[in-house]
Design a protein around this motif. Structure first.
Motif, mmCIF file in Angstrom:
data_model
loop_
_atom_site.group_PDB
_atom_site.id
_atom_site.type_symbol
_atom_site.label_atom_id
_atom_site.label_comp_id
_atom_site.label_asym_id
_atom_site.label_seq_id
_atom_site.Cartn_x
_atom_site.Cartn_y
_atom_site.Cartn_z
ATOM 1 N N HIS A 186 -30.289 -22.599 -56.929
ATOM 2 C CA HIS A 186 -30.879 -23.909 -57.220
ATOM 3 C C HIS A 186 -31.245 -24.589 -55.916
ATOM 4 C CE1 HIS A 186 -28.459 -22.935 -60.777
ATOM 5 N NE2 HIS A 186 -29.374 -23.592 -61.452
ATOM 6 N N GLN A 187 -32.191 -24.001 -55.203
ATOM 7 C CA GLN A 187 -32.546 -24.536 -53.893
ATOM 8 C C GLN A 187 -33.792 -25.407 -53.985
ATOM 9 O OE1 GLN A 187 -31.194 -24.046 -50.683
ATOM 10 N NE2 GLN A 187 -29.427 -23.326 -51.813
ATOM 11 N N PRO A 188 -33.652 -26.704 -53.631
ATOM 12 C CA PRO A 188 -34.844 -27.515 -53.508
ATOM 13 C C PRO A 188 -35.667 -27.006 -52.321
ATOM 14 C CG PRO A 188 -32.839 -28.833 -53.433
ATOM 15 C CD PRO A 188 -32.439 -27.421 -53.312
ATOM 16 N N PRO A 189 -36.951 -27.226 -52.251
ATOM 17 C CA PRO A 189 -37.748 -27.947 -53.238
ATOM 18 C C PRO A 189 -38.211 -27.064 -54.401
ATOM 19 C CG PRO A 189 -39.078 -27.383 -51.338
ATOM 20 C CD PRO A 189 -37.712 -26.877 -51.059
ATOM 21 N N GLY A 190 -37.988 -25.776 -54.343
ATOM 22 C CA GLY A 190 -38.489 -24.903 -55.403
ATOM 23 C C GLY A 190 -37.819 -25.129 -56.737
ATOM 24 N N ASN A 191 -36.523 -25.413 -56.708
ATOM 25 C CA ASN A 191 -35.776 -25.596 -57.936
ATOM 26 C C ASN A 191 -35.058 -26.934 -57.947
ATOM 27 O OD1 ASN A 191 -35.991 -23.028 -59.455
ATOM 28 N ND2 ASN A 191 -35.233 -22.208 -57.515
ATOM 29 N N LEU A 192 -34.676 -27.356 -59.119
ATOM 30 C CA LEU A 192 -33.871 -28.563 -59.259
ATOM 31 C C LEU A 192 -32.419 -28.159 -59.356
ATOM 32 C CD1 LEU A 192 -35.948 -30.307 -62.034
ATOM 33 C CD2 LEU A 192 -35.935 -30.902 -59.608
ATOM 34 N N PHE A 193 -31.538 -29.066 -58.959
ATOM 35 C CA PHE A 193 -30.131 -28.855 -59.334
ATOM 36 C C PHE A 193 -29.643 -30.086 -60.077
ATOM 37 C CE2 PHE A 193 -29.728 -30.327 -54.868
ATOM 38 C CZ PHE A 193 -28.899 -31.418 -55.037
ATOM 39 N N ASN A 194 -28.506 -29.941 -60.706
ATOM 40 C CA ASN A 194 -28.066 -31.017 -61.588
ATOM 41 C C ASN A 194 -26.565 -31.222 -61.521
ATOM 42 O OD1 ASN A 194 -28.433 -33.055 -63.444
ATOM 43 N ND2 ASN A 194 -29.954 -31.821 -64.565
ATOM 44 N N TRP A 195 -26.131 -32.310 -62.118
ATOM 45 C CA TRP A 195 -24.691 -32.567 -62.192
ATOM 46 C C TRP A 195 -24.048 -31.565 -63.139
ATOM 47 C CZ3 TRP A 195 -23.089 -35.602 -58.549
ATOM 48 C CH2 TRP A 195 -23.905 -36.634 -58.079
ATOM 49 N N VAL A 196 -22.905 -31.008 -62.711
ATOM 50 C CA VAL A 196 -22.218 -30.064 -63.593
ATOM 51 C C VAL A 196 -20.754 -30.435 -63.803
ATOM 52 C CG1 VAL A 196 -23.713 -28.113 -63.094
ATOM 53 C CG2 VAL A 196 -21.684 -28.525 -61.667
ATOM 54 N N GLY A 197 -20.359 -31.595 -63.329
ATOM 55 C CA GLY A 197 -18.967 -32.002 -63.506
ATOM 56 C C GLY A 197 -18.019 -31.139 -62.703
ATOM 57 N N LEU A 198 -16.939 -30.695 -63.324
ATOM 58 C CA LEU A 198 -15.900 -29.969 -62.590
ATOM 59 C C LEU A 198 -16.096 -28.451 -62.636
ATOM 60 C CD1 LEU A 198 -12.835 -32.064 -63.749
ATOM 61 C CD2 LEU A 198 -13.808 -31.987 -61.462
ATOM 62 N N LYS A 199 -17.301 -28.026 -63.030
ATOM 63 C CA LYS A 199 -17.526 -26.601 -63.229
ATOM 64 C C LYS A 199 -17.213 -25.766 -61.975
ATOM 65 C CE LYS A 199 -21.132 -23.538 -64.545
ATOM 66 N NZ LYS A 199 -22.532 -23.462 -64.176
ATOM 67 N N ASN A 200 -17.609 -26.281 -60.811
ATOM 68 C CA ASN A 200 -17.369 -25.524 -59.577
ATOM 69 C C ASN A 200 -15.891 -25.294 -59.341
ATOM 70 O OD1 ASN A 200 -20.071 -25.287 -58.855
ATOM 71 N ND2 ASN A 200 -20.061 -27.386 -58.073
ATOM 72 N N PHE A 201 -15.100 -26.324 -59.624
ATOM 73 C CA PHE A 201 -13.661 -26.189 -59.396
ATOM 74 C C PHE A 201 -13.071 -25.182 -60.372
ATOM 75 C CE2 PHE A 201 -14.789 -30.210 -57.573
ATOM 76 C CZ PHE A 201 -14.117 -30.186 -56.374
ATOM 77 N N LYS A 202 -13.555 -25.243 -61.617
ATOM 78 C CA LYS A 202 -13.077 -24.269 -62.600
ATOM 79 C C LYS A 202 -13.422 -22.852 -62.143
ATOM 80 C CE LYS A 202 -13.136 -26.921 -66.862
ATOM 81 N NZ LYS A 202 -14.169 -27.436 -67.736
ATOM 82 N N LEU A 203 -14.652 -22.700 -61.681
ATOM 83 C CA LEU A 203 -15.122 -21.390 -61.242
ATOM 84 C C LEU A 203 -14.291 -20.889 -60.063
ATOM 85 C CD1 LEU A 203 -17.508 -19.999 -62.524
ATOM 86 C CD2 LEU A 203 -18.924 -20.723 -60.622
ATOM 87 N N LEU A 204 -13.963 -21.813 -59.192
ATOM 88 C CA LEU A 204 -13.271 -21.464 -57.959
ATOM 89 C C LEU A 204 -11.791 -21.178 -58.214
ATOM 90 C CD1 LEU A 204 -14.361 -21.382 -55.097
ATOM 91 C CD2 LEU A 204 -13.473 -23.669 -54.756
ATOM 92 N N LEU A 205 -11.189 -21.982 -59.082
ATOM 93 C CA LEU A 205 -9.738 -21.928 -59.207
ATOM 94 C C LEU A 205 -9.263 -21.069 -60.368
ATOM 95 C CD1 LEU A 205 -8.951 -25.693 -58.577
ATOM 96 C CD2 LEU A 205 -8.868 -23.824 -56.948
ATOM 97 N N MET A 206 -9.969 -21.095 -61.468
ATOM 98 C CA MET A 206 -9.400 -20.386 -62.621
ATOM 99 C C MET A 206 -10.451 -19.659 -63.444
ATOM 100 S SD MET A 206 -8.003 -23.835 -64.309
ATOM 101 C CE MET A 206 -8.958 -25.306 -64.430
ATOM 102 N N SER A 207 -11.220 -18.814 -62.787
ATOM 103 C CA SER A 207 -12.143 -17.989 -63.554
ATOM 104 C C SER A 207 -11.911 -16.535 -63.168
ATOM 105 C CB SER A 207 -13.579 -18.382 -63.240
ATOM 106 O OG SER A 207 -13.899 -17.940 -61.944
ATOM 107 N N LYS A 208 -12.633 -15.644 -63.807
ATOM 108 C CA LYS A 208 -12.524 -14.232 -63.426
ATOM 109 C C LYS A 208 -13.698 -13.849 -62.549
ATOM 110 C CE LYS A 208 -9.379 -12.367 -66.651
ATOM 111 N NZ LYS A 208 -9.046 -13.463 -67.567
ATOM 112 N N ASP A 209 -14.422 -14.862 -62.084
ATOM 113 C CA ASP A 209 -15.600 -14.678 -61.250
ATOM 114 C C ASP A 209 -15.192 -14.191 -59.847
ATOM 115 O OD1 ASP A 209 -18.579 -15.492 -61.398
ATOM 116 O OD2 ASP A 209 -17.897 -16.111 -59.414
#
Lengths: 459, 426
Positions: free
Chosen positions: A190-213
């Protein structure tokens, strides 16, 4: 009497509230027309200053501010597009919204608004004060008096002006910006200016701390290694430096200054030079491996910086080379200040030198340096240089998130995520995690340390 | 035996024991090759060397082996026996010297024995240090213990041994880089320690050759940044520390807590945002931007100076207030003159900072090569493409940076330590 800060503020607020209620029309006008009371009661320069600020602020809100705030919420909706230009037959880029600039503009606007609210409150306060001075027939300080007070009663305003401006623009503002980023999906996809990014709440923390990613599979091992590193780096340097200082300070050792200077040399050289030199020496075909093979100690080069286990041991050991002299310098000062009669009475009681060390020297130094030890631990969590210049986080690992390596600390990984892979949202989330770790540790230390609790002790 | 002054009889008893032991140990195996099950005792080696001398004539390496395996051990044995029966400081000091000589020889032999053994054609396989066996290492150990015992017997601290070993380790990279800066043969991957030819050309080249690296220009850039940011930083840190230490105003505690919190975020988390602020101010890739970035956040490091200011007695300020001084006058006329060490500490650390910073300068300066600082330059000299050609110049450049900084640091070391111990008190 000790007041809690909140109660203190509450009391003052109540006073101003009643004072405001008792004020005349100019005082009551001040919140709308800033500086009205000041201008009426003789503080012309100050009042006009307030008024100008208000006008500028309104202009700012009308021209940019309001739209910035709306953008902060939406982070842009129009994506950059390629549109066929019918006349020329060529695809043309239609500029879309740039989420990153929108977020930045929004944060700047928010900071400006907060700043203006502070000015606004101070203008009301100043208006009230001026009115009551005038009412009680006391002299109203003019502009020159205000300037003079900056060097005396209000010196904090003068002395802290530059530091605070620097801090707000170059630390607070960027930090808020980066913190907000942790709650967006501003990653490599999601790199500007080509793409938009948006609010995702706590998703990054979930991904970082408690996912299988892969992110979580990198985060926990990296955090683990960060803690191992911080513990080893802190304690090897601390104990090594203390023993070295004690050794050099022994009565029997002569040429103390010469010994000290030898070790201090490594501090006086900019650390990245030392680290780069050591890196080239430990290289697969560097001087150390080369000589070891030449002299017949080994037949194959040792993987100092290329195997995970070796590299981890190497960075800790090389860090001792950098850090031990530092601790030595610090403890030397403390050692000299240990009361000599402690040792004498220990000697009379028949204590061996070793026992004297265990029972007197060590507890004494340990007691004094505990705050240093823990702040050193925190700075080791964030110790970027040894890792970056020696291994650059390597050797890389297939199990890890792209780019991360086995000796990466959270900070060096953060650096890679921003400067190499442009995953700003993850980097910001990691930064916040580091902050939480440091904050918990510091809270324990500073609350307990003497400097915090009895600040006036020395004076 | 008489109890002599300056000599500890407790240790003296053991001195001859460790003097005689190495001779006995000569009958243990010194070399053992598992692959070809070849063995050799120390005694055998001596015999072989003597035969070789008879056959080939005398040479330096034969003499060296004879010296450390026969002559020195015998002299040490004699010396220790003499010391036992006629203890005196002179003979014990001589013994210590002999031990040091022998240990030095043993370490040197580790570095030369491969060439020696391979040259003699002793073994069927190429020699490796791991073939050195029990006998050799025991001799080494016995000599170390012998040295310590002898030192103890004349009350010389064995700490000297530790300090010497550590000094060698600590100085090794420094000596290496100094030697490299004078190395005439180029290249990075060389297999020896001492250069074959010495030259000053690396210094000339790194300073004048502007084809790839404009080192001289970058040096001036760094000097400029260091001096400017050092002035700005010192002002910011000292005024923040003074205000927070001496002035009581509303919101002071809150401000201190806020600064504490700000300091806990990793510094370059906000690097990217700082870059955009710089861009917004129209200072992209300029040295001024670098100065601002180094000093703008400096107030967060006020603790050390505040700790120092806290120790200056308040009564001094109060006396001045009674005499009608303003707070500004107290700051400039009383606090500052009393704070020499902390000012020098602040100036020194902030001056040294820009020389050592790679991360911020590389991000802010981007590809504006004209404005690079030395740290970026040196870092780039070691990339895969450049290292072979530029390693010796890197060494020279490193010395050119390290020399003035080290000199400055060492001469102001006293103030640095005073400042630091202020920080330890927390």
């Amino acid at each position: 009497m000790k007041k809690t800060p909140l109660k203190h503020v509450g009391e003052r607020f109540n006073w101003y509230k009643s004072a405001f209620a008792g004020g005349n029309i100019f005082v009551k006008l001040s919140p709308i027309l800033m500086g009205a009371a000041n201008i009426r009661y003789g503080q012309l320069v100050k009042g006009i200053g307030y008024l100008c600020m208000e006008i500028m602020f309104i202009l700012f809100v009308v021209t940019n501010g309001a739209s910035n705030l709306i953008n902060l919420i939406t982070l842009g909706s129009k994506q950059q597009e390629m549109v066929l230009n019918e006349k020329t037959g060529i695809f043309e880029v239609i500029q879309g919204d740039n989420s990153m600039l929108m977020l930045f503009g929004g944060v700047v606007t928010a900071v400006v608004i907060v700043f203006f609210i502070i000015v606004w409150l101070s203008s009301i306060k100043s208006g009230i004060n001026t009115y009551y001075l005038h009412k009680n027939n006391k002299p109203v300080p003019g502009f020159l008096d205000d300037v003079k007070s900056l060097f005396d009663i209000n010196i904090q305003r003068f002395l802290l002006f530059l530091p605070m401006v620097g801090l707000i623009i170059f630390t607070v503002l960027p930090l808020i910006y980066m913190i907000t980023m942790a709650f967006t999906n501003y990653d490599v996809n999601h790199q500007p200016p080509g793409n938009l990014f948006n609010w995702v709440g706590l998703k990054n923390f979930k991904l970082l701390l408690m996912s299988k990613d892969a992110l979580a599979k990198t985060f926990w091992p990296v955090l683990g290694w960060t803690i191992i590193w911080a513990v080893f780096a802190t304690f090897t340097n601390y104990i090594g430096g203390m023993l070295l200082a004690i050794l050099i300070n022994k009565k029997e050792i002569k040429f103390k200054k010469v010994w000290r200077t030898i070790f201090v040399l490594t501090i006086s050289i900019p650390s990245f030079i030392g680290l780069l030199v050591v890196r080239t020496m430990l290289n697969k075909s560097g001087i150390i491996n080369n000589e070891l093979i030449n002299f017949g100690f080994i037949t194959e080069p040792l993987p100092f910086l290329t195997s995970a286990i070796w590299a981890r041991a190497t960075v800790i050991i090389v860090n001792m080379w950098l850090g031990i002299p530092f601790t030595m310098l610090i403890t030397t000062g403390i050692l000299i200040n240990i009361p000599a009669d402690l040792y004498e009475s220990a000697k009379i009681d028949g204590a061996s030198p070793f026992k004297a060390f265990i029972k007197i020297t060590f507890p004494y130094i340990f007691f004094i340096t505990t705050p240093y030890l823990i702040s050193n631990f925190i700075s080791n969590v964030n110790n970027f240089n040894p890792i970056f210049f020696l291994t650059a986080g390597g050797p890389q690992s297939m199990e890890y998130f792209k780019g991360a390596g086995k000796t990466d600390l959270l900070v060096t990984w953060l650096y890679k995520l921003t400067s190499e892979s442009k995953n700003y949202s993850y980097a910001s989330a990691i930064g916040i995690v580091i902050f939480i770790i440091s904050a918990i540790l510091s809270l324990i230390v500073y609350r307990k340390s003497g400097a915090y609790n009895n600040e006036e002790g020395f004076q | 035996m008489k109890n002599m002054s300056g000599i500890k009889t407790k240790y003296l008893h053991f001195v001859p024991l460790f003097g005689i032991l190495p001779i006995v140990l000569l009958f243990l195996k010194f070399i053992h090759v598992e692959e070809s099950s070849e063995q050799m005792t120390g005694f055998q080696i001596i015999v072989d060397v003597i035969q070789a001398i008879q056959k080939n004539g005398i040479s330096l390496s034969y003499l060296f082996i004879i010296a450390i395996m026969v002559v020195l051990p015998l002299i040490i044995m004699l010396a220790t026996i003499v010391a036992f029966f006629k203890p005196g400081k002179k003979i014990l000091h001589t013994t210590i010297l002999l031990y040091v000589l022998k240990l030095f020889g043993l370490i040197l032999s580790l570095l030369t024995i491969k060439h020696f053994v391979d040259g003699m054609g002793y073994l069927q396989v190429e020699f490796l240090i791991k073939y050195l066996s029990f006998g050799f290492w025991t001799t080494f150990l016995v000599d170390v213990v012998g040295l310590i015992i002898t030192m103890k017997s004349v009350k010389i601290s064995s700490g000297y041994i530790v300090l010497t070993v550590m000094s060698v380790i600590w100085l090794f990279p420094i000596v290496w880089i100094i030697l490299n800066s004078f190395r005439a043969e180029g290249g990075f991957y060389i297999g020896y320690f001492i250069p074959k030819k010495f030259t000053l050309n690396n210094y000339v080249k790194v300073w004048t050759d502007t084809s790839t690296f404009q080192f001289a220009k970058w040096y001036r850039n760094t000097l400029f940044v260091a001096i400017s940011s050092c002035i700005l930083t010192s002002f910011i840190v000292l005024s923040t520390a003074f205000t927070l230490s001496r002035i009581r105003f509303s919101g002071r505690r809150a401000l201190m807590n806020l600064m504490l919190v700000l300091g806990m975020f990793p510094g370059f988390m906000s690097m990217i945002a700082v870059y955009y602020v710089i861009k917004g101010l129209g200072l992209t890739q300029s040295l001024a931007a670098l100065v601002i970035v180094y000093s703008a956040g400096a107030s967060l490091g006020y603790y050390v100076s505040k700790g120092f200011f806290d120790t200056i007695p308040r009564s001094l300020d109060e006396a001045a207030f009674i005499d009608g001084a303003t707070k500004w006058q107290v700051f400039t006329r009383i606090t500052i003159p009393l704070s020499k060490s902390i000012i020098i500490f602040t100036v020194l650390t902030s001056f040294m900072g820009p020389w050592a910073d790679y991360i911020f300068s590389s991000i802010i300066l981007g590809d504006n090569v004209d404005n690079y600082t030395v740290a970026i330059g040196l870092f780039n000299m070691l990339t895969r493409d450049n290292i072979e050609k530029w390693y010796t110049c890197f060494a020279a450049g490193a010395i050119l940076i390290a020399l003035p900084i080290s000199a400055l640091f060492l001469s102001l070391q006293r103030y640095y330590v005073e400042g630091l111990s202020g920080s330890v008190k927390g």
